[in-house]
Design a protein around this motif. Structure first.
Motif, PDB file in Angstrom:
ATOM      1  N   PHE A  92       0.794  -1.081  -0.055  1.00 31.66           N
ATOM      2  CA  PHE A  92       0.047  -0.010   0.039  1.00 31.66           C
ATOM      3  C   PHE A  92       0.883   1.163  -0.076  1.00 31.66           C
ATOM      4  N   GLY A  93       0.480   2.250  -0.545  1.00 32.58           N
ATOM      5  CA  GLY A  93       0.779   3.578  -0.439  1.00 32.58           C
ATOM      6  C   GLY A  93       0.084   4.081   1.035  1.00 32.58           C
ATOM      7  N   GLN A  94       0.815   5.408   1.307  1.00 27.45           N
ATOM      8  CA  GLN A  94       0.383   6.027   2.510  1.00 27.45           C
ATOM      9  C   GLN A  94      -0.999   6.706   2.490  1.00 27.45           C
ATOM     10  N   TRP A 102      -3.660 -10.620   7.132  1.00 21.95           N
ATOM     11  CA  TRP A 102      -3.650  -9.683   8.287  1.00 21.95           C
ATOM     12  C   TRP A 102      -2.707  -8.411   8.139  1.00 21.95           C
ATOM     13  N   TYR A 103      -3.244  -7.186   8.158  1.00 21.22           N
ATOM     14  CA  TYR A 103      -2.440  -5.907   8.117  1.00 21.22           C
ATOM     15  C   TYR A 103      -2.576  -5.111   9.357  1.00 21.22           C
ATOM     16  N   ARG A 104      -1.790  -4.427   9.597  1.00 18.43           N
ATOM     17  CA  ARG A 104      -2.053  -3.419  10.641  1.00 18.43           C
ATOM     18  C   ARG A 104      -2.041  -1.883  10.044  1.00 18.43           C
ATOM     19  N   GLN A 105      -2.822  -1.089  10.404  1.00 18.11           N
ATOM     20  CA  GLN A 105      -2.642   0.133  10.093  1.00 18.11           C
ATOM     21  C   GLN A 105      -2.344   1.332  11.032  1.00 18.11           C
ATOM     22  N   ASP A 106      -1.240   2.142  10.775  1.00 16.28           N
ATOM     23  CA  ASP A 106      -0.977   3.137  11.744  1.00 16.28           C
ATOM     24  C   ASP A 106      -0.775   4.292  10.886  1.00 16.28           C
ATOM     25  N   THR A 107      -0.820   5.393  11.624  1.00 16.38           N
ATOM     26  CA  THR A 107      -0.698   6.757  11.247  1.00 16.38           C
ATOM     27  C   THR A 107       0.857   6.850  10.644  1.00 16.38           C
ATOM     28  N   GLY A 108       0.982   7.266   9.375  1.00 11.63           N
ATOM     29  CA  GLY A 108       2.305   7.570   8.895  1.00 11.63           C
ATOM     30  C   GLY A 108       2.929   6.199   8.196  1.00 11.63           C
ATOM     31  N   HIS A 109       2.080   5.120   8.279  1.00 15.33           N
ATOM     32  CA  HIS A 109       2.961   3.804   7.838  1.00 15.33           C
ATOM     33  C   HIS A 109       1.944   3.299   6.690  1.00 15.33           C
ATOM     34  N   GLY A 110       0.619   3.850   6.737  1.00 20.89           N
ATOM     35  CA  GLY A 110      -0.256   3.066   6.039  1.00 20.89           C
ATOM     36  C   GLY A 110      -0.511   1.555   6.197  1.00 20.89           C
ATOM     37  N   THR A 156      -0.581  -1.527  19.641  1.00 19.61           N
ATOM     38  CA  THR A 156      -1.817  -0.546  19.641  1.00 19.61           C
ATOM     39  C   THR A 156      -1.908  -0.248  18.211  1.00 19.61           C
ATOM     40  N   SER A 157      -3.053  -0.557  17.662  1.00 17.37           N
ATOM     41  CA  SER A 157      -3.336  -0.322  16.204  1.00 17.37           C
ATOM     42  C   SER A 157      -4.669  -0.768  15.564  1.00 17.37           C
ATOM     43  N   VAL A 158      -5.127  -0.408  14.452  1.00 20.77           N
ATOM     44  CA  VAL A 158      -6.198  -1.001  13.863  1.00 20.77           C
ATOM     45  C   VAL A 158      -5.657  -2.184  12.863  1.00 20.77           C
ATOM     46  N   TYR A 159      -6.199  -3.220  13.110  1.00 20.47           N
ATOM     47  CA  TYR A 159      -5.870  -4.424  12.329  1.00 20.47           C
ATOM     48  C   TYR A 159      -6.906  -4.964  11.101  1.00 20.47           C
ATOM     49  N   PHE A 160      -6.575  -5.330  10.191  1.00 23.82           N
ATOM     50  CA  PHE A 160      -7.449  -5.603   9.133  1.00 23.82           C
ATOM     51  C   PHE A 160      -7.150  -6.686   8.562  1.00 23.82           C
ATOM     52  N   GLY A 213     -12.141  -6.719   5.670  1.00 22.76           N
ATOM     53  CA  GLY A 213     -13.000  -6.456   6.927  1.00 22.76           C
ATOM     54  C   GLY A 213     -13.107  -5.121   7.371  1.00 22.76           C
ATOM     55  N   LYS A 214     -13.869  -4.890   8.237  1.00 22.13           N
ATOM     56  CA  LYS A 214     -14.149  -3.458   8.942  1.00 22.13           C
ATOM     57  C   LYS A 214     -12.990  -3.111   9.874  1.00 22.13           C
ATOM     58  N   GLY A 215     -12.202  -4.019  10.099  1.00 27.06           N
ATOM     59  CA  GLY A 215     -11.232  -3.806  11.131  1.00 27.06           C
ATOM     60  C   GLY A 215     -11.318  -4.041  12.452  1.00 27.06           C
ATOM     61  N   THR A 216     -10.429  -4.172  13.296  1.00 29.68           N
ATOM     62  CA  THR A 216     -10.374  -4.241  14.824  1.00 29.68           C
ATOM     63  C   THR A 216      -9.351  -3.022  15.457  1.00 29.68           C
ATOM     64  N   ARG A 217     -10.048  -2.356  16.083  1.00 30.73           N
ATOM     65  CA  ARG A 217      -9.197  -1.307  16.972  1.00 30.73           C
ATOM     66  C   ARG A 217      -8.744  -1.964  18.256  1.00 30.73           C
ATOM     67  N   LEU A 218      -7.494  -2.215  18.303  1.00 28.71           N
ATOM     68  CA  LEU A 218      -6.598  -2.814  19.678  1.00 28.71           C
ATOM     69  C   LEU A 218      -6.006  -1.706  20.215  1.00 28.71           C
ATOM     70  N   THR A 219      -6.178  -1.519  21.789  1.00 27.17           N
ATOM     71  CA  THR A 219      -5.516  -0.735  22.403  1.00 27.17           C
ATOM     72  C   THR A 219      -4.846  -1.738  23.391  1.00 27.17           C
ATOM     73  N   VAL A 220      -3.630  -1.468  23.744  1.00 26.50           N
ATOM     74  CA  VAL A 220      -2.966  -2.155  24.882  1.00 26.50           C
ATOM     75  C   VAL A 220      -2.340  -1.049  25.774  1.00 26.50           C
ATOM     76  N   VAL A 221      -2.886  -1.366  26.869  1.00 29.63           N
ATOM     77  CA  VAL A 221      -2.414  -0.536  27.975  1.00 29.63           C
ATOM     78  C   VAL A 221      -1.640  -1.086  29.125  1.00 29.63           C
TER      79      VAL A 221
END
Lengths: 112, 114
Positions: free
Chosen positions: A102-104, B34-42, B86-90, B106-114
């Motif tokens: 993917f792109g960003q 399985w993917y994870r999505q984080d700001t700045g990394h896509g 901590t991320s959103v997993y697709f 899929g619609k994604g899973t928001r995981l927060t690890v505290v």
């Protein structure tokens, strides 16, 4: 290095304006897919477009394979077009499997 | 359209705990991801699978395991969760042939690890 580069990173449009989103890819993999991510998070496929031009509604995707670039044109934008647009290419892992890179993304905001 | 269902949709976990994210697809697709999505990394690929019984490492597999017990189900397992996870997993599925390699998410899973 970055295999898929999208531009611009973000864009704000007045409703009714057109937009052109760009995707450049560095690898030789040419199968290309455009996705839209709703503000709520869901990713949906817009186009599978490895080459040429495809249209759906107000969206047009054009991929020029030998120049390793693709564009997504949105005409007469609407507020519901707001969200993030991703370009992704196939990176072949084997003869029977491929992995999307993917792109960003381009974050689009359409204001009334 | 292809249906990919993730559960849970939201999860809060404690550091060091075990987390299992589940994914089900009803389209008889061979390939799942399985993917994870984080700001700045896509979106970045963690694990993928060719079919039931197979799992392969993606680009960022460290700290994750995967399980594909059947054609329909693909799980992502965090044995010892850390805050950096901590991320959103697709989850995604698709079939592969040389004419069409469209992938569905899929619609994604928001995981927060505290």
């Amino acid at each position: 290095g970055q295999q898929v580069q999208q531009s611009p990173a973000s864009l704000v449009l007045q409703e009714g304006e057109n937009a052109e989103l760009q995707c450049n890819f560095s690898s030789t993999a040419t199968r290309l897919q455009w996705f839209y991510q709703h503000p709520g998070g869901r990713l949906v496929s817009l186009f599978y477009n490895p080459s040429g031009t495809k249209h759906t509604g107000r969206l047009t995707s054009t991929t020029v394979t030998n120049e390793r670039r693709s564009s997504l044109h949105i005409s007469s934008s609407q507020t519901t077009d707001s969200g993030t647009y991703f370009c992704a290419i196939d990176r072949w892992a084997s003869s029977s499997f491929s992995k999307l890179v993917f792109g960003q993304g381009t974050s689009l905001s359409v204001v009334p | 359209e292809a249906a990919v269902t993730q559960s849970p949709r939201n999860k809060v976990a404690v550091t060091g705990g075990k987390v299992t994210l589940s994914c089900n697809q009803t389209n008889n697709h061979n390939n799942m991801y399985w993917y994870r999505q984080d700001t700045g990394h896509g979106l970045r690929l963690i694990h993928y699978s060719y079919g039931a019984g197979s799992t392969e490492k993606g680009d960022i597999p460290d700290g994750y395991k995967a399980s594909r017990p059947s054609q329909e189900n693909f799980s992502l397992i965090l044995e010892l969760a850390t805050p950096s996870q901590t991320s959103v997993y697709f989850c995604a599925s698709g079939d592969h042939d040389r004419a069409n390699t469209e992938v569905f998410f899929g619609k994604g899973t928001r995981l927060t690890v505290v």
